[in-house]
Design a protein around this motif. Sequence first.
Motif, PDB file in Angstrom:
ATOM      1  N   LEU A  60     -56.451 -50.578  -8.447  1.00  0.00           N
ATOM      2  CA  LEU A  60     -57.710 -51.309  -8.384  1.00  0.00           C
ATOM      3  C   LEU A  60     -57.911 -52.235  -9.571  1.00  0.00           C
ATOM      4  N   ASN A  61     -57.291 -51.909 -10.681  1.00  0.00           N
ATOM      5  CA  ASN A  61     -57.475 -52.709 -11.878  1.00  0.00           C
ATOM      6  C   ASN A  61     -57.142 -54.178 -11.622  1.00  0.00           C
ATOM      7  N   LYS A  62     -55.990 -54.429 -11.045  1.00  0.00           N
ATOM      8  CA  LYS A  62     -55.573 -55.800 -10.723  1.00  0.00           C
ATOM      9  C   LYS A  62     -56.502 -56.420  -9.690  1.00  0.00           C
ATOM     10  N   HIS A  63     -56.915 -55.623  -8.719  1.00  0.00           N
ATOM     11  CA  HIS A  63     -57.782 -56.107  -7.658  1.00  0.00           C
ATOM     12  C   HIS A  63     -59.150 -56.526  -8.207  1.00  0.00           C
ATOM     13  N   PHE A  64     -59.705 -55.735  -9.119  1.00  0.00           N
ATOM     14  CA  PHE A  64     -60.977 -56.073  -9.748  1.00  0.00           C
ATOM     15  C   PHE A  64     -60.868 -57.382 -10.517  1.00  0.00           C
ATOM     16  N   GLN A  65     -59.781 -57.562 -11.230  1.00  0.00           N
ATOM     17  CA  GLN A  65     -59.605 -58.778 -12.020  1.00  0.00           C
ATOM     18  C   GLN A  65     -59.624 -60.018 -11.135  1.00  0.00           C
ATOM     19  N   GLU A  66     -59.081 -59.896  -9.918  1.00  0.00           N
ATOM     20  CA  GLU A  66     -58.993 -61.050  -9.023  1.00  0.00           C
ATOM     21  C   GLU A  66     -60.313 -61.340  -8.311  1.00  0.00           C
ATOM     22  N   ILE A  67     -60.912 -60.312  -7.706  1.00  0.00           N
ATOM     23  CA  ILE A  67     -62.101 -60.580  -6.892  1.00  0.00           C
ATOM     24  C   ILE A  67     -63.366 -60.774  -7.727  1.00  0.00           C
ATOM     25  N   LEU A  68     -63.396 -60.202  -8.945  1.00  0.00           N
ATOM     26  CA  LEU A  68     -64.583 -60.330  -9.784  1.00  0.00           C
ATOM     27  C   LEU A  68     -64.379 -61.313 -10.935  1.00  0.00           C
ATOM     28  N   ASP A  69     -63.155 -61.840 -11.036  1.00  0.00           N
ATOM     29  CA  ASP A  69     -62.832 -62.820 -12.071  1.00  0.00           C
ATOM     30  C   ASP A  69     -63.186 -62.292 -13.466  1.00  0.00           C
ATOM     31  N   ILE A  70     -62.635 -61.118 -13.788  1.00  0.00           N
ATOM     32  CA  ILE A  70     -62.870 -60.516 -15.094  1.00  0.00           C
ATOM     33  C   ILE A  70     -61.549 -60.459 -15.861  1.00  0.00           C
ATOM     34  N   THR A  71     -61.648 -60.317 -17.181  1.00  0.00           N
ATOM     35  CA  THR A  71     -60.459 -60.273 -18.020  1.00  0.00           C
ATOM     36  C   THR A  71     -59.853 -58.865 -18.012  1.00  0.00           C
ATOM     37  N   LYS A  72     -58.621 -58.769 -18.510  1.00  0.00           N
ATOM     38  CA  LYS A  72     -57.973 -57.466 -18.616  1.00  0.00           C
ATOM     39  C   LYS A  72     -58.728 -56.556 -19.584  1.00  0.00           C
ATOM     40  N   THR A  73     -59.278 -57.157 -20.633  1.00  0.00           N
ATOM     41  CA  THR A  73     -60.061 -56.375 -21.600  1.00  0.00           C
ATOM     42  C   THR A  73     -61.297 -55.790 -20.935  1.00  0.00           C
ATOM     43  N   HIS A  74     -61.962 -56.612 -20.136  1.00  0.00           N
ATOM     44  CA  HIS A  74     -63.162 -56.165 -19.431  1.00  0.00           C
ATOM     45  C   HIS A  74     -62.824 -55.058 -18.430  1.00  0.00           C
ATOM     46  N   SER A  75     -61.677 -55.190 -17.790  1.00  0.00           N
ATOM     47  CA  SER A  75     -61.296 -54.209 -16.778  1.00  0.00           C
ATOM     48  C   SER A  75     -60.935 -52.851 -17.378  1.00  0.00           C
ATOM     49  N   ALA A  76     -60.758 -52.798 -18.705  1.00  0.00           N
ATOM     50  CA  ALA A  76     -60.487 -51.519 -19.365  1.00  0.00           C
ATOM     51  C   ALA A  76     -61.656 -50.556 -19.213  1.00  0.00           C
ATOM     52  N   PHE A  77     -62.846 -51.095 -18.935  1.00  0.00           N
ATOM     53  CA  PHE A  77     -64.020 -50.250 -18.717  1.00  0.00           C
ATOM     54  C   PHE A  77     -63.854 -49.369 -17.472  1.00  0.00           C
ATOM     55  N   ILE A  78     -62.964 -49.771 -16.570  1.00  0.00           N
ATOM     56  CA  ILE A  78     -62.735 -48.983 -15.351  1.00  0.00           C
ATOM     57  C   ILE A  78     -62.252 -47.586 -15.712  1.00  0.00           C
ATOM     58  N   GLN A  79     -61.220 -47.510 -16.544  1.00  0.00           N
ATOM     59  CA  GLN A  79     -60.701 -46.211 -16.977  1.00  0.00           C
ATOM     60  C   GLN A  79     -61.698 -45.483 -17.863  1.00  0.00           C
ATOM     61  N   MET A  80     -62.293 -46.217 -18.798  1.00  0.00           N
ATOM     62  CA  MET A  80     -63.190 -45.607 -19.769  1.00  0.00           C
ATOM     63  C   MET A  80     -64.401 -44.960 -19.104  1.00  0.00           C
ATOM     64  N   THR A  81     -64.971 -45.661 -18.118  1.00  0.00           N
ATOM     65  CA  THR A  81     -66.168 -45.153 -17.460  1.00  0.00           C
ATOM     66  C   THR A  81     -65.888 -43.866 -16.696  1.00  0.00           C
ATOM     67  N   MET A  82     -64.749 -43.822 -16.018  1.00  0.00           N
ATOM     68  CA  MET A  82     -64.421 -42.623 -15.251  1.00  0.00           C
ATOM     69  C   MET A  82     -64.231 -41.416 -16.170  1.00  0.00           C
ATOM     70  N   TYR A  83     -63.518 -41.611 -17.268  1.00  0.00           N
ATOM     71  CA  TYR A  83     -63.281 -40.495 -18.179  1.00  0.00           C
ATOM     72  C   TYR A  83     -64.520 -40.137 -18.991  1.00  0.00           C
ATOM     73  N   MET A  84     -65.482 -41.048 -19.064  1.00  0.00           N
ATOM     74  CA  MET A  84     -66.757 -40.733 -19.692  1.00  0.00           C
ATOM     75  C   MET A  84     -67.481 -39.645 -18.891  1.00  0.00           C
ATOM     76  N   GLY A  85     -67.264 -39.654 -17.564  1.00  0.00           N
ATOM     77  CA  GLY A  85     -67.834 -38.599 -16.726  1.00  0.00           C
ATOM     78  C   GLY A  85     -67.323 -37.229 -17.122  1.00  0.00           C
ATOM     79  N   TYR A  86     -66.037 -37.162 -17.484  1.00  0.00           N
ATOM     80  CA  TYR A  86     -65.454 -35.898 -17.957  1.00  0.00           C
ATOM     81  C   TYR A  86     -66.139 -35.447 -19.246  1.00  0.00           C
ATOM     82  N   PHE A  87     -66.299 -36.389 -20.175  1.00  0.00           N
ATOM     83  CA  PHE A  87     -66.869 -36.066 -21.480  1.00  0.00           C
ATOM     84  C   PHE A  87     -68.300 -35.549 -21.360  1.00  0.00           C
ATOM     85  N   ILE A  88     -69.086 -36.216 -20.537  1.00  0.00           N
ATOM     86  CA  ILE A  88     -70.497 -35.860 -20.416  1.00  0.00           C
ATOM     87  C   ILE A  88     -70.701 -34.602 -19.577  1.00  0.00           C
TER      88      ILE A  88
END
Length: 202
Positions: free
Chosen positions: A37-65
């Motif tokens: 999905l990372n590549k797919h998000f970058q294409e359809i939402l026109d976001i940078t690779k740095t911005h797309s790093a939030f995809i992984q971070m947000t999911m693992y934030m659920g684990y932390f909380i």
Amino acid sequence: MKQKRIPLVGRQYLVPFILITSLFFLWGFAHAILNVLNKHFQEILDITKTHSAFIQMTMYMGYFIMAIPAGLFISRFGYRRGVVFGLLLYSIGSLLFIPGQQYLSFNLFLFALFVIGCGLTFLETAANPYATELGAKETAASRLNFAQSFNGLGCICAPVLAGLLLFSKDGQTGSGNVALPYICMGLVVLLVALVFSRIKLP
């Protein structure tokens, strides 16, 4: 004297063990699909690779909380309710991709992934120790290792299935519907939650 062989899973625990093992597949699938999905998000939402790093971070934030609350919930209400609640969160998060796709909202996608991460926390907190309890203590480690092998199977299947749904044969973006794999996943997880809510676990 020939030593008696201890079975990996007793006959009375076979069905519960199969169901618990399916959870390992489901959360392996959820983790592995993110890379596609990372590549797919970058294409359809026109976001940078740095911005797309939030995809992984947000999911693992659920684990932390959710790690400590999940443990407390399962200690109070038991493994089965913990699994069902985790599956419901997993399913709700997956189906939240529908409005995310409709509005093409990256923030809504991130919230959906956070909810999925919370659900996976419940599943892992319940399934890992419960798998060791479904049989003799002598085979507990082997039983857990066997169940965890399905985690790897989920990691293998996710990119293949998501790739078929999202990309054309030449590797370009296909349908453009990033929600499609998650809709399918959400419905399957909802069905599994229904099974767990009806079956009696020892």
